[in-house]
Design a protein around this motif. Structure first.
Motif, PDB file in Angstrom:
ATOM      1  N   GLY A 150      22.511 119.367  78.481  1.00 11.80           N
ATOM      2  CA  GLY A 150      23.917 119.565  78.077  1.00 11.80           C
ATOM      3  C   GLY A 150      24.594 118.248  77.735  1.00 11.80           C
ATOM      4  O   GLY A 150      25.268 118.126  76.699  1.00 11.80           O
ATOM      5  N   ASP A 151      24.423 117.248  78.621  1.00  8.75           N
ATOM      6  CA  ASP A 151      25.029 115.922  78.382  1.00  8.75           C
ATOM      7  C   ASP A 151      24.489 115.314  77.094  1.00  8.75           C
ATOM      8  O   ASP A 151      25.240 114.750  76.299  1.00  8.75           O
ATOM      9  CB  ASP A 151      24.723 114.963  79.559  1.00  8.75           C
ATOM     10  CG  ASP A 151      25.401 115.416  80.841  1.00  8.75           C
ATOM     11  OD1 ASP A 151      26.366 116.203  80.739  1.00  8.75           O
ATOM     12  OD2 ASP A 151      24.955 115.007  81.927  1.00  8.75           O
ATOM     13  N   TRP A 152      23.173 115.446  76.900  1.00 10.24           N
ATOM     14  CA  TRP A 152      22.535 114.868  75.707  1.00 10.24           C
ATOM     15  C   TRP A 152      23.077 115.517  74.430  1.00 10.24           C
ATOM     16  O   TRP A 152      23.359 114.850  73.439  1.00 10.24           O
ATOM     17  CB  TRP A 152      21.021 115.052  75.810  1.00 10.24           C
ATOM     18  CG  TRP A 152      20.264 114.619  74.592  1.00 10.24           C
ATOM     19  CD1 TRP A 152      19.907 113.343  74.264  1.00 10.24           C
ATOM     20  CD2 TRP A 152      19.780 115.458  73.528  1.00 10.24           C
ATOM     21  NE1 TRP A 152      19.224 113.337  73.067  1.00 10.24           N
ATOM     22  CE2 TRP A 152      19.137 114.619  72.589  1.00 10.24           C
ATOM     23  CE3 TRP A 152      19.822 116.832  73.285  1.00 10.24           C
ATOM     24  CZ2 TRP A 152      18.540 115.115  71.428  1.00 10.24           C
ATOM     25  CZ3 TRP A 152      19.238 117.323  72.131  1.00 10.24           C
ATOM     26  CH2 TRP A 152      18.600 116.469  71.209  1.00 10.24           C
ATOM     27  N   THR A 158      23.050 109.082  68.608  1.00  8.12           N
ATOM     28  CA  THR A 158      21.681 109.620  68.634  1.00  8.12           C
ATOM     29  C   THR A 158      20.727 108.513  69.079  1.00  8.12           C
ATOM     30  O   THR A 158      19.566 108.487  68.712  1.00  8.12           O
ATOM     31  CB  THR A 158      21.268 110.131  67.233  1.00  8.12           C
ATOM     32  OG1 THR A 158      21.509 109.102  66.284  1.00  8.12           O
ATOM     33  CG2 THR A 158      22.051 111.370  66.854  1.00  8.12           C
ATOM     34  N   GLN A 159      21.280 107.594  69.875  1.00  5.32           N
ATOM     35  CA  GLN A 159      20.475 106.461  70.337  1.00  5.32           C
ATOM     36  C   GLN A 159      19.280 106.944  71.163  1.00  5.32           C
ATOM     37  O   GLN A 159      18.161 106.525  70.964  1.00  5.32           O
ATOM     38  CB  GLN A 159      21.350 105.524  71.185  1.00  5.32           C
ATOM     39  CG  GLN A 159      20.734 104.146  71.341  1.00  5.32           C
ATOM     40  CD  GLN A 159      21.667 103.229  72.127  1.00  5.32           C
ATOM     41  OE1 GLN A 159      22.820 103.522  72.327  1.00  5.32           O
ATOM     42  NE2 GLN A 159      21.143 102.102  72.577  1.00  5.32           N
ATOM     43  N   PHE A 164      14.360 113.695  77.333  1.00  8.29           N
ATOM     44  CA  PHE A 164      13.310 112.979  78.066  1.00  8.29           C
ATOM     45  C   PHE A 164      13.617 111.479  78.076  1.00  8.29           C
ATOM     46  O   PHE A 164      13.538 110.821  79.114  1.00  8.29           O
ATOM     47  CB  PHE A 164      11.930 113.221  77.435  1.00  8.29           C
ATOM     48  CG  PHE A 164      10.798 112.588  78.210  1.00  8.29           C
ATOM     49  CD1 PHE A 164      10.100 113.332  79.148  1.00  8.29           C
ATOM     50  CD2 PHE A 164      10.457 111.250  78.031  1.00  8.29           C
ATOM     51  CE1 PHE A 164       9.069 112.744  79.898  1.00  8.29           C
ATOM     52  CE2 PHE A 164       9.425 110.663  78.764  1.00  8.29           C
ATOM     53  CZ  PHE A 164       8.736 111.411  79.701  1.00  8.29           C
ATOM     54  N   GLU A 165      13.982 110.959  76.903  1.00  7.88           N
ATOM     55  CA  GLU A 165      14.294 109.530  76.770  1.00  7.88           C
ATOM     56  C   GLU A 165      15.539 109.165  77.582  1.00  7.88           C
ATOM     57  O   GLU A 165      15.604 108.103  78.192  1.00  7.88           O
ATOM     58  CB  GLU A 165      14.516 109.215  75.289  1.00  7.88           C
ATOM     59  CG  GLU A 165      14.064 107.822  74.913  1.00  7.88           C
ATOM     60  CD  GLU A 165      13.985 107.625  73.405  1.00  7.88           C
ATOM     61  OE1 GLU A 165      14.843 106.907  72.883  1.00  7.88           O
ATOM     62  OE2 GLU A 165      13.080 108.207  72.770  1.00  7.88           O
ATOM     63  N   LYS A 166      16.510 110.069  77.600  1.00  3.20           N
ATOM     64  CA  LYS A 166      17.744 109.843  78.377  1.00  3.20           C
ATOM     65  C   LYS A 166      17.419 109.757  79.868  1.00  3.20           C
ATOM     66  O   LYS A 166      17.992 108.976  80.604  1.00  3.20           O
ATOM     67  CB  LYS A 166      18.737 110.977  78.106  1.00  3.20           C
ATOM     68  CG  LYS A 166      20.093 110.810  78.787  1.00  3.20           C
ATOM     69  CD  LYS A 166      21.050 111.901  78.345  1.00  3.20           C
ATOM     70  CE  LYS A 166      22.324 111.879  79.167  1.00  3.20           C
ATOM     71  NZ  LYS A 166      23.090 110.624  79.006  1.00  3.20           N
TER      72      LYS A 166
END
Length: 375
Positions: A150-152, A158-159, A164-166
């Motif tokens: 949700g946060d993403w 779009t950094q 998964f990366e977040k």
């Protein structure tokens, strides 16, 4: 008025039940994971016949106070279709008083757990066991990114390309490379899914007949290429993957390994195989990979073909369960990677954008389809 009200209430409780079912669906996954972790399917398989709860608890070395918990876990797994309950008959002879010369037979009924086709598919000793796939997919490494979806989605930048990366501060591929323990679990999971390819090779021989050479692009540790090289000894097979994936793997007369980057160039061959790779990547990245494929099959003048094995979403024709699983995978790709599952039109756009002129969806098995692609 009361009747109308109670109908409305009943409907509301049905909706609540539907909601609760979906809130707690993860319990199905985690119970299955637990059963595999405890090797319950293997224990029942080795037992050779249905196993009673006390026998299972004894083999698992479970504390007597937790036997009732094991019963509850098994009850859910039976309901989910991973085991069945079956009646076991034990015969006891009872001697009657001497004046009655007959012997009465008393039958005691007990229940035992047996395997179903789904639990047979996760027996660890089976070549086609999917237990490593379950282990890889339900590891906290892959489950925790769902908590930030949700946060993403809300973030403007779009950094961070994926949840998964977040969560982990790097891409899935870099994570597997740097954390070799999970990297090994992930590679084993992928290889276990590939073992089922032996059935595809057997059923769709014409796809491979007449080929002199084949490159498995993103072929991992070579599970699929090994199956093909054994079924078709005349085909020279090459597994092409990142250098650290293919390092020091044993080669045979018709199976070799080459390290490289599929975005740069791919070894040339009569045919390229891309199994369950393109769904990991965005449309733009897929077009780049397919352009490299086109170069690799046309570099020697005569046009070869690309064999793609991947998901094709078809909500109109597929059974509901298959569509649901395909949509699960699509969302999984969004959370873990930059990829997606595609329908026929989306695939077609990729093929033509990469410069291919024709394709043919030759077959579908389970969730995946086999597509032949020509320059």
């Amino acid at each position: 008025m009361d009747i109308v009200h109670s109908q409305g209430a009943n409907e509301l409780f049905e909706v609540q039940s539907h909601l609760y079912k979906h809130i707690f669906s993860f319990i199905d996954s985690m119970s299955l994971n637990c059963a595999i972790q405890l090797a319950i399917p293997d224990i029942i398989h080795s037992h050779g016949r249905p196993i009673t709860l006390p026998q299972l608890a004894s083999k698992l070395h479970i504390h007597p106070k937790k036997t009732s918990c094991l019963h509850r876990l098994m009850r859910l797994l039976v309901h989910s279709g991973f085991f069945t309950r079956t009646k076991l008959h034990h015969h006891h002879h009872q001697n009657q008083p001497e004046d009655e010369e007959k012997e009465e037979e008393e039958e005691e009924e007990e229940e035992g757990y047996a395997l179903t086709p789904s639990s047979r598919l996760v027996i660890k000793d089976n070549v086609t066991s999917l237990s490593p796939f379950v282990k890889a997919m339900l590891d906290p490494v892959l489950v925790s990114p769902w908590h930030v979806l949700g946060d993403w989605l809300r973030e403007g930048s779009t950094q961070e390309l994926t949840p998964f990366e977040k969560t982990h501060g790097m891409s899935l591929w870099n994570y597997c490379n740097q954390n070799t323990e999970y990297g090994g679990v992930f590679n084993e999971g992928m290889a276990s899914d590939s073992q089922l390819m032996s059935f595809v090779v057997e059923d769709y021989k014409p796809i491979f007949e007449g080929l002199g050479s084949l490159v498995d692009v993103g072929g991992g540790t070579g599970t699929v290429a090994r199956i093909i090289s054994q079924a078709f000894p005349h085909i020279k097979c090459t597994v092409f993957d990142l250098p650290h994936v293919v390092a020091n793997l044993p080669e045979t007369t018709n199976l070799k390994y080459v390290g490289g980057d599929m975005f740069q160039s791919i070894p040339s061959a009569d045919a390229l195989l891309i199994k369950w790779i393109l769904h990991d990547w965005s449309d733009e990245e897929c077009v780049n990979i397919l352009k490299r494929c086109r170069e690799a099959i046309t570099s020697k003048g005569k046009g070869g073909k690309v064999i793609i094995i991947d998901v094709v979403i078809n909500e109109e024709k597929d059974e509901d369960d298959i569509t649901k699983t395909k949509l699960f995978f699509d969302t999984l790709m969004m959370v873990l990677l930059t990829g997606k599952e595609r329908d026929k039109n989306e695939w077609e756009t990729l093929f033509f954008n990469a410069g291919f002129t024709r394709y043919n969806i030759v077959a579908s098995y389970g969730m995946k389809s086999v597509i032949e692609l020509y320059p």
